[in-house]
Enzyme design. Structure first.
Site, PDB file in Angstrom:
ATOM      1  N   ASP A  81       0.858  -1.192   0.000  1.00  0.00           N
ATOM      2  CA  ASP A  81       0.000   0.000   0.000  1.00  0.00           C
ATOM      3  C   ASP A  81       0.884   1.227   0.000  1.00  0.00           C
ATOM      4  O   ASP A  81       2.000   1.195   0.538  1.00  0.00           O
ATOM      5  CB  ASP A  81      -0.911  -0.005   1.244  1.00  0.00           C
ATOM      6  CG  ASP A  81      -2.162   0.855   1.072  1.00  0.00           C
ATOM      7  OD1 ASP A  81      -2.021   2.081   0.813  1.00  0.00           O
ATOM      8  OD2 ASP A  81      -3.268   0.321   1.194  1.00  0.00           O
ATOM      9  N   ASP A  98       3.510   2.142  -4.304  1.00  0.00           N
ATOM     10  CA  ASP A  98       2.535   2.845  -5.134  1.00  0.00           C
ATOM     11  C   ASP A  98       2.353   1.999  -6.387  1.00  0.00           C
ATOM     12  O   ASP A  98       3.328   1.747  -7.111  1.00  0.00           O
ATOM     13  CB  ASP A  98       3.094   4.236  -5.475  1.00  0.00           C
ATOM     14  CG  ASP A  98       2.131   5.053  -6.331  1.00  0.00           C
ATOM     15  OD1 ASP A  98       1.235   4.460  -6.982  1.00  0.00           O
ATOM     16  OD2 ASP A  98       2.286   6.279  -6.363  1.00  0.00           O
ATOM     17  N   SER A 133     -16.061  -3.511 -10.234  1.00  0.00           N
ATOM     18  CA  SER A 133     -17.161  -2.822  -9.537  1.00  0.00           C
ATOM     19  C   SER A 133     -18.456  -3.051 -10.295  1.00  0.00           C
ATOM     20  O   SER A 133     -18.468  -3.040 -11.531  1.00  0.00           O
ATOM     21  CB  SER A 133     -16.874  -1.319  -9.481  1.00  0.00           C
ATOM     22  OG  SER A 133     -18.024  -0.622  -9.053  1.00  0.00           O
ATOM     23  N   TYR A 183     -14.365   6.819 -13.038  1.00  0.00           N
ATOM     24  CA  TYR A 183     -14.271   5.610 -12.224  1.00  0.00           C
ATOM     25  C   TYR A 183     -14.921   4.413 -12.928  1.00  0.00           C
ATOM     26  O   TYR A 183     -14.317   3.338 -13.043  1.00  0.00           O
ATOM     27  CB  TYR A 183     -14.932   5.850 -10.864  1.00  0.00           C
ATOM     28  CG  TYR A 183     -14.935   4.632  -9.982  1.00  0.00           C
ATOM     29  CD1 TYR A 183     -13.770   4.213  -9.332  1.00  0.00           C
ATOM     30  CD2 TYR A 183     -16.089   3.870  -9.800  1.00  0.00           C
ATOM     31  CE1 TYR A 183     -13.763   3.075  -8.532  1.00  0.00           C
ATOM     32  CE2 TYR A 183     -16.092   2.737  -9.001  1.00  0.00           C
ATOM     33  CZ  TYR A 183     -14.935   2.344  -8.372  1.00  0.00           C
ATOM     34  OH  TYR A 183     -14.922   1.216  -7.580  1.00  0.00           O
TER      35      TYR A 183
HETATM   36  N1  LIG Z   1     -16.207   0.498  -1.338  1.00  0.00           N
HETATM   37  C1  LIG Z   1     -16.997   0.280  -2.386  1.00  0.00           C
HETATM   38  O1  LIG Z   1     -18.210   0.575  -2.398  1.00  0.00           O
HETATM   39  C2  LIG Z   1     -16.419  -0.376  -3.621  1.00  0.00           C
HETATM   40  C3  LIG Z   1     -17.305  -0.914  -4.569  1.00  0.00           C
HETATM   41  C4  LIG Z   1     -16.795  -1.501  -5.695  1.00  0.00           C
HETATM   42  C5  LIG Z   1     -15.436  -1.595  -5.883  1.00  0.00           C
HETATM   43  N2  LIG Z   1     -14.592  -1.068  -4.953  1.00  0.00           N
HETATM   44  C6  LIG Z   1     -13.151  -1.173  -5.189  1.00  0.00           C
HETATM   45  O2  LIG Z   1     -12.553  -1.861  -4.122  1.00  0.00           O
HETATM   46  C7  LIG Z   1     -11.223  -1.392  -3.924  1.00  0.00           C
HETATM   47  C8  LIG Z   1     -11.036  -0.950  -2.482  1.00  0.00           C
HETATM   48  O3  LIG Z   1     -12.034   0.000  -2.155  1.00  0.00           O
HETATM   49  P1  LIG Z   1     -12.166   0.588  -0.683  1.00  0.00           P
HETATM   50  O4  LIG Z   1     -13.555   1.042  -0.512  1.00  0.00           O
HETATM   51  O5  LIG Z   1     -11.570  -0.338   0.295  1.00  0.00           O
HETATM   52  O6  LIG Z   1     -11.225   1.874  -0.837  1.00  0.00           O
HETATM   53  P2  LIG Z   1     -10.344   2.626   0.260  1.00  0.00           P
HETATM   54  O7  LIG Z   1     -10.129   3.997  -0.279  1.00  0.00           O
HETATM   55  O8  LIG Z   1     -10.958   2.462   1.606  1.00  0.00           O
HETATM   56  O9  LIG Z   1      -8.969   1.827   0.249  1.00  0.00           O
HETATM   57  C9  LIG Z   1      -8.129   1.881  -0.861  1.00  0.00           C
HETATM   58  C10 LIG Z   1      -6.735   1.476  -0.441  1.00  0.00           C
HETATM   59  O10 LIG Z   1      -5.907   1.553  -1.608  1.00  0.00           O
HETATM   60  C11 LIG Z   1      -4.743   2.301  -1.285  1.00  0.00           C
HETATM   61  N3  LIG Z   1      -4.252   2.972  -2.495  1.00  0.00           N
HETATM   62  C12 LIG Z   1      -4.843   3.992  -3.170  1.00  0.00           C
HETATM   63  N4  LIG Z   1      -4.065   4.350  -4.208  1.00  0.00           N
HETATM   64  C13 LIG Z   1      -2.969   3.536  -4.183  1.00  0.00           C
HETATM   65  C14 LIG Z   1      -1.796   3.431  -4.977  1.00  0.00           C
HETATM   66  N5  LIG Z   1      -1.574   4.256  -6.022  1.00  0.00           N
HETATM   67  N6  LIG Z   1      -0.900   2.490  -4.665  1.00  0.00           N
HETATM   68  C15 LIG Z   1      -1.093   1.677  -3.599  1.00  0.00           C
HETATM   69  N7  LIG Z   1      -2.166   1.723  -2.804  1.00  0.00           N
HETATM   70  C16 LIG Z   1      -3.085   2.664  -3.090  1.00  0.00           C
HETATM   71  C17 LIG Z   1      -5.166   3.291  -0.210  1.00  0.00           C
HETATM   72  O11 LIG Z   1      -4.054   3.758   0.529  1.00  0.00           O
HETATM   73  C18 LIG Z   1      -6.128   2.440   0.604  1.00  0.00           C
HETATM   74  O12 LIG Z   1      -5.457   1.693   1.595  1.00  0.00           O
HETATM   75  C19 LIG Z   1     -11.017  -0.273  -4.950  1.00  0.00           C
HETATM   76  O13 LIG Z   1     -10.411  -0.803  -6.122  1.00  0.00           O
HETATM   77  C20 LIG Z   1     -12.442   0.164  -5.256  1.00  0.00           C
HETATM   78  O14 LIG Z   1     -12.555   0.762  -6.525  1.00  0.00           O
HETATM   79  C21 LIG Z   1     -15.043  -0.456  -3.824  1.00  0.00           C
END
Ligand SMILES: NC(=O)c1ccc[n+]([C@@H]2O[C@H](COP(=O)([O-])OP(=O)(O)OC[C@H]3O[C@@H](n4cnc5c(N)ncnc54)[C@H](O)[C@@H]3O)[C@@H](O)[C@H]2O)c1
Length: 254
Positions: free
Chosen positions: A39, A63, A145, A158
């Site tokens: 992360d 990253d 998603s 997105y």
């Molecule tokens: N929460 C939802 O409703 C939902 C629904 C569908 C899909 N998703 C997908 O699930 C995944 C996680 O979502 P979430 O809700 O836990 O998001 P979140 O923002 O809570 O967590 C995302 C994590 O990714 C890390 N991150 C962001 N950019 C990064 C990078 N460039 N390199 C390394 N790490 C990075 C952040 O530090 C964080 O720990 C994402 O891909 C999101 O698109 C989420």
């Protein structure tokens, strides 16, 4: 290693330090995987918390848009645990999005979302490939998603990026199938991750998105994704590749 001794499987979870990724990292570790949390922030802190519970986890700052960081994340997996079996492409920009009509999205915002959500999985898959090959096969699981499957307003960058993830999944599956590497996607519905809750996104989503649009009418939590991840990561899905599984309480039907 004796013939009957089972080698511990090794997984990398990108974006594993918080939200959905942290829950998936913990679930993999609780199910016998050695896990690398990769992360851009708090990776080591998250890993330490899971280590305190007796789990095999290490954290590495990475990253996913950096060639060097993604190479290093795989090096950490191979040096610490001896190899790599599963890459979970979970890191993504979602909870930091400002919802807006598409004509108000700037090119810079568009490019940033595309960079993390599409370049990221590409670089991670490239970095992981030699290590997966060295094991004679493996798993790539991408987090897509259902917003892309159903269409969702005010986040065109997105939903477009997650559409790309589905195309990436199908095409990469075609390239890697003969090497025993499967590539599948899990498409979550709107999920109450810690990031979603911290951003207050659940307040902005209507009842239909959160509950009444689902066959199973309740809020979705990150734990709802664990079964699909363990399935796609494990032996039971050997002959399944290129697929996208909606895990959303029966809202989007493929
Ligand atoms: N929460 C939802 O409703 C939902 C629904 C569908 C899909 N998703 C997908 O699930 C995944 C996680 O979502 P979430 O809700 O836990 O998001 P979140 O923002 O809570 O967590 C995302 C994590 O990714 C890390 N991150 C962001 N950019 C990064 C990078 N460039 N390199 C390394 N790490 C990075 C952040 O530090 C964080 O720990 C994402 O891909 C999101 O698109 C989420």
């Amino acid at each position: 290693m004796s013939k009957n001794e089972k080698r511990s499987r090794v997984a990398i979870v990108t974006g594993g330090a918080s939200g959905i990724g942290l829950v998936l990292s913990q679930a993999l570790a609780e199910n016998g995987y050695s896990v690398v949390i990769a992360d851009m922030q708090n990776a080591e802190t998250a890993a330490k918390k899971l280590q305190a519970g007796g789990l095999n986890v290490v954290g590495v700052k990475a990253d996913v848009t950096s060639v060097e960081d993604t190479a290093n994340m795989v090096a950490v997996a191979t040096k610490t645990y001896g190899g790599l079996d599963v890459l979970v492409n979970n890191a993504g920009i979602f909870t930091s999005l400002t919802l807006k009509p598409f004509d108000q999205i700037s090119p810079a915002e568009w490019m940033k979302v595309m960079e993390v959500n599409t370049l990221g999985p590409f670089l991670c898959a490239k970095a992981a490939l030699p290590a997966l090959r060295a094991r004679g096969g493996g798993r790539i699981v991408n987090i897509a998603s259902t917003s892309q499957l159903k269409g969702a307003p005010f986040m065109l960058h997105y939903t477009s990026s997650k559409g790309a993830v589905v195309g990436f999944t199908r095409s990469l599956a075609r390239e890697l199938g003969s090497e025993g590497i499967t590539v599948n996607s899990i498409a979550p519905g709107f999920t109450l991750s810690t990031g979603v809750l911290a951003a207050g996104m659940e307040e902005k989503m209507g009842e239909v998105v959160r509950r009444t649009g689902r066959s199973i009418q309740r809020d979705q939590t990150p734990e709802d994704l664990v079964g699909a991840l363990l399935f796609f990561s494990g032996e039971g899905s050997d002959f399944i590749t290129g697929q996208t599984l909606a895990v959303d309480g029966g809202s989007a039907f493929l």
